[in-house]
Design an enzyme around this catalytic site. Structure first.
Site, mmCIF file in Angstrom:
data_model
loop_
_atom_site.group_PDB
_atom_site.id
_atom_site.type_symbol
_atom_site.label_atom_id
_atom_site.label_comp_id
_atom_site.label_asym_id
_atom_site.label_seq_id
_atom_site.Cartn_x
_atom_site.Cartn_y
_atom_site.Cartn_z
ATOM 1 N N GLY A 1 0.913 -1.081 -0.069
ATOM 2 C CA GLY A 1 0.009 0.049 -0.151
ATOM 3 C C GLY A 1 0.930 1.388 0.057
ATOM 4 O O GLY A 1 2.101 1.356 0.324
ATOM 5 N N ARG B 1 -2.239 8.899 3.441
ATOM 6 C CA ARG B 1 -2.624 9.641 4.501
ATOM 7 C C ARG B 1 -1.230 10.038 5.239
ATOM 8 O O ARG B 1 -1.345 11.018 6.239
ATOM 9 C CB ARG B 1 -3.681 9.292 5.602
ATOM 10 C CG ARG B 1 -4.979 9.410 5.150
ATOM 11 C CD ARG B 1 -6.099 8.815 6.050
ATOM 12 N NE ARG B 1 -6.067 7.359 6.107
ATOM 13 C CZ ARG B 1 -6.376 6.403 7.169
ATOM 14 N NH1 ARG B 1 -6.809 7.099 8.194
ATOM 15 N NH2 ARG B 1 -6.661 5.521 6.679
HETATM 16 C C1 UD1 Z 1 -8.199 -5.603 6.818
HETATM 17 C C2 UD1 Z 1 -9.207 -6.830 6.704
HETATM 18 C C3 UD1 Z 1 -10.307 -6.675 7.796
HETATM 19 C C4 UD1 Z 1 -9.274 -6.435 9.478
HETATM 20 C C5 UD1 Z 1 -8.324 -5.260 9.097
HETATM 21 C C6 UD1 Z 1 -7.473 -5.083 10.428
HETATM 22 C C7 UD1 Z 1 -9.296 -7.778 4.596
HETATM 23 C C8 UD1 Z 1 -10.349 -7.807 3.279
HETATM 24 N N1 UD1 Z 1 -9.790 -7.156 5.758
HETATM 25 O O1 UD1 Z 1 -9.013 -4.510 6.512
HETATM 26 O O2 UD1 Z 1 -11.030 -7.696 8.154
HETATM 27 O O3 UD1 Z 1 -10.036 -6.063 10.292
HETATM 28 O O4 UD1 Z 1 -7.520 -5.687 8.012
HETATM 29 O O5 UD1 Z 1 -6.533 -4.101 10.248
HETATM 30 O O6 UD1 Z 1 -8.449 -8.245 4.576
HETATM 31 N N2 UD1 Z 1 -2.641 -4.261 1.025
HETATM 32 C C9 UD1 Z 1 -1.588 -4.523 0.206
HETATM 33 N N3 UD1 Z 1 -2.120 -4.976 -0.947
HETATM 34 C C10 UD1 Z 1 -3.660 -4.822 -1.368
HETATM 35 C C11 UD1 Z 1 -4.256 -4.363 -0.330
HETATM 36 C C12 UD1 Z 1 -3.827 -4.267 1.031
HETATM 37 O O7 UD1 Z 1 -0.379 -4.761 0.405
HETATM 38 O O8 UD1 Z 1 -3.944 -5.032 -2.521
HETATM 39 C C13 UD1 Z 1 -2.108 -3.921 2.478
HETATM 40 C C14 UD1 Z 1 -2.150 -2.643 2.871
HETATM 41 O O9 UD1 Z 1 -1.020 -1.924 2.580
HETATM 42 C C15 UD1 Z 1 -2.295 -2.714 4.426
HETATM 43 C C16 UD1 Z 1 -2.865 -4.263 4.884
HETATM 44 O O10 UD1 Z 1 -2.366 -4.969 3.486
HETATM 45 O O11 UD1 Z 1 -1.024 -2.682 5.135
HETATM 46 C C17 UD1 Z 1 -4.290 -4.141 4.982
HETATM 47 O O12 UD1 Z 1 -4.940 -3.644 3.894
HETATM 48 P P1 UD1 Z 1 -6.278 -2.731 4.119
HETATM 49 O O13 UD1 Z 1 -6.751 -2.459 3.037
HETATM 50 O O14 UD1 Z 1 -5.884 -1.468 5.043
HETATM 51 O O15 UD1 Z 1 -7.178 -3.684 4.948
HETATM 52 P P2 UD1 Z 1 -8.377 -3.206 5.792
HETATM 53 O O16 UD1 Z 1 -9.541 -2.545 5.011
HETATM 54 O O17 UD1 Z 1 -7.934 -2.466 6.951
#
Ligand code: UD1
Ligand code: CA
Length: 457
Positions: free
Chosen positions: A11, A15
């Site tokens: 990601g 922010r």
């Molecule tokens: C995710 C979980 C949610 C949990 C929460 C805890 C999912 C669908 N949901 O939500 O159930 O309660 O974490 O914090 O997994 N990332 C990538 N590649 C991507 C998407 C995300 O590397 O394509 C990384 C982001 O940089 C981040 C992490 O994965 O560090 C979590 O992703 P984020 O989109 O923030 O998930 P949440 O919506 O918070």
């Protein structure tokens, strides 16, 4: 069986409003992603795969060299991110999935999660916690037997599901084969149009595989850092933890709120640390030391019973029973022995000063080797630079360098050589010799009286 971590760090971290990728921002001196890597290794993980996307070139240079890397060029969701590491997921692996922006997760928590996962022979185990306000988190939905049924994201949850107080931490343990097979079955038919890692739970359960939820964490540990405000909160929590762990080990910290000790610093027992101290990088402090107020020590080793007061020490070593400061500056490659005194306003750079020597006040000692039992008087300057090149000086055991002298390098003062105060030394001083390199004093008796009578004419 191989124990592997997959760490999601693709990601951008919009922010943070930063030109650097989010996961390389530091908490207590260590990049967030490296906190996560280190804690996984401490809890038993053998191999680490980091999923990179935004700013991957920068992140690569900051993580350990032995990390495996999988690229996710488009961020299509957490499930898609893990899918990018598919080639690393072997049938017999146990895979733990973590996020690169949750630096506070603890070793004990991960170990308990792994034990729970293995003891119960689950195909997938999610780490959870209960919170008063679950807004934003994925909800843990259990069946009538309290077994894990599925995880529902906030945006996809119905009113009933939204009420669940148990949330998904985003940390999981998986059986390698089950994970790989369920990743292939993910779709993005959901509110965010993303491939959710959380959907693997339902997929496995529907196949009849055992899945579990381990309510074994605190919300503080799971805190994700998305902004500078959260970064500073994480810093505060981590700082308190680090300071408390040193206190538990027998270090006195006068004021925990104003003492900044980075993650990898070691301190021996009975050492006292005063307010405003900053102990950074790979620093090791011995026992029974006094680290006085506003001292900044970076990547340096300090021996037992040494006192450092209001001084800066960088990339250097200091022996035992030595005193440094107040207001001394030890620049890189200073190597100070035992029972040495480095006094106020003394600057040392790339120099060795051996046992029992003293430089008590106002000196510059650069590019030098000073032996044992040497006295460097007040205001001595090691003149090491001619505008183009640096030169080295050697002052051997037992020598005495009088106050306000210059040693114009390269120059050697042999053992017990004695330099008269105010000398500018350009030639070597033989053993036991006195060198005087200043003009002889001239005394003109009655000169003032003569001058006055001349002025009054
Ligand atoms: C995710 C979980 C949610 C949990 C929460 C805890 C999912 C669908 N949901 O939500 O159930 O309660 O974490 O914090 O997994 N990332 C990538 N590649 C991507 C998407 C995300 O590397 O394509 C990384 C982001 O940089 C981040 C992490 O994965 O560090 C979590 O992703 P984020 O989109 O923030 O998930 P949440 O919506 O918070
Ligand atoms: Ca998040």
């Amino acid at each position: 069986m191989n124990f592997k971590a997959i760490i999601l760090a693709a990601g951008k971290g919009t922010r943070m409003k930063s030109k650097h990728p989010k996961v390389v921002h530091k908490v207590c001196g260590k990049e967030m992603v490296n906190h996560v890597i280190d804690v996984s290794k401490k809890s038993g993980v053998e191999d680490v795969v980091v999923i990179l996307g935004h700013g991957s070139e920068t992140v690569k240079t900051q993580i350990p060299q032995d990390s495996m890397i999988a690229m996710q060029t488009e961020q299509l969701g957490t499930g898609h991110a893990v899918l990018m590491a598919k080639e690393y997921i072997n049938d017999n692996d146990t895979i733990v999935v973590l996020c690169g922006d949750t630096p506070l997760v603890k070793e004990e928590t991960l170990k308990r999660l792994f034990d729970y996962h293995i003891e119960n022979q689950y195909h997938a185990t999610v780490l959870t916690t209960k919170v008063e306000n679950p807004t934003g988190y994925g909800r843990i939905i259990r069946d009538e037997n309290e077994d894990l049924l599925k995880i529902v994201e906030q945006k996809d949850a119905n009113e009933e599901e939204k009420k669940a107080k148990e949330i998904n931490s985003g940390i999981y343990c998986f059986d390698g084969k089950s994970l790989r097979e369920s990743l292939d079955l993910l779709d993005n038919n959901n509110a965010q149009g993303e491939y959710y890692l959380t959907d693997t739970i339902k997929i496995m359960r529907d196949k009849g595989q055992k899945v579990g939820a381990y309510n074994g964490s605190t919300i503080e540990e799971l805190m994700g850092v998305n902004s500078r405000v959260e970064l500073s909160k994480a810093e505060e929590i981590m700082r308190r933890r680090i300071n408390e762990s040193h206190m538990v080990n027998g270090v006195t910290i006068i004021d925990v709120n104003s003492t900044y000790i980075e993650s990898d610093v070691e301190i021996g027992n009975d050492t006292i640390v005063y307010p405003g101290a900053m102990l950074k990088g790979n620093t090791k402090i011995g026992s029974s030391c006094i680290i006085g107020m506003n001292s900044s020590i970076t990547n340096s080793t300090i021996g037992d019973y040494t006192e450092v007061e209001s001084s800066t020490i960088i990339d250097s070593t200091v022996g035992e029973n030595t005193t440094v400061g107040p207001y001394a500056y030890l620049r890189p490659k200073s190597n100070i022995g035992n029972n040495v005194k480095i006094g106020d306003f003394v600057e040392v750079k790339n120099a060795t000063i051996e046992d029992n020597s003293k430089a008590s006040h106002l000196s510059y000692i650069g590019d030098a080797h000073v032996g044992k039992n040497v006295n460097i008087g007040c205001g001595v300057v090691f003149v090491n630079y001619d505008g183009k090149n640096k030169f080295k000086s050697v002052v051997k055991d037992g020598a005495f360098v009088g106050s306000n002298s210059n040693l114009v390098a390269p120059v050697t003062v042999e053992e017990k050589g004695y330099i008269a105060t105010g000398s500018t030394i350009t030639d070597d001083v033989p053993q036991g010799a006195l060198a005087i390199a200043r003009q002889k004093q001239v005394v003109k008796t009655g000169w003032v009286e003569k001058k006055d009578s001349k002025d009054n004419k």
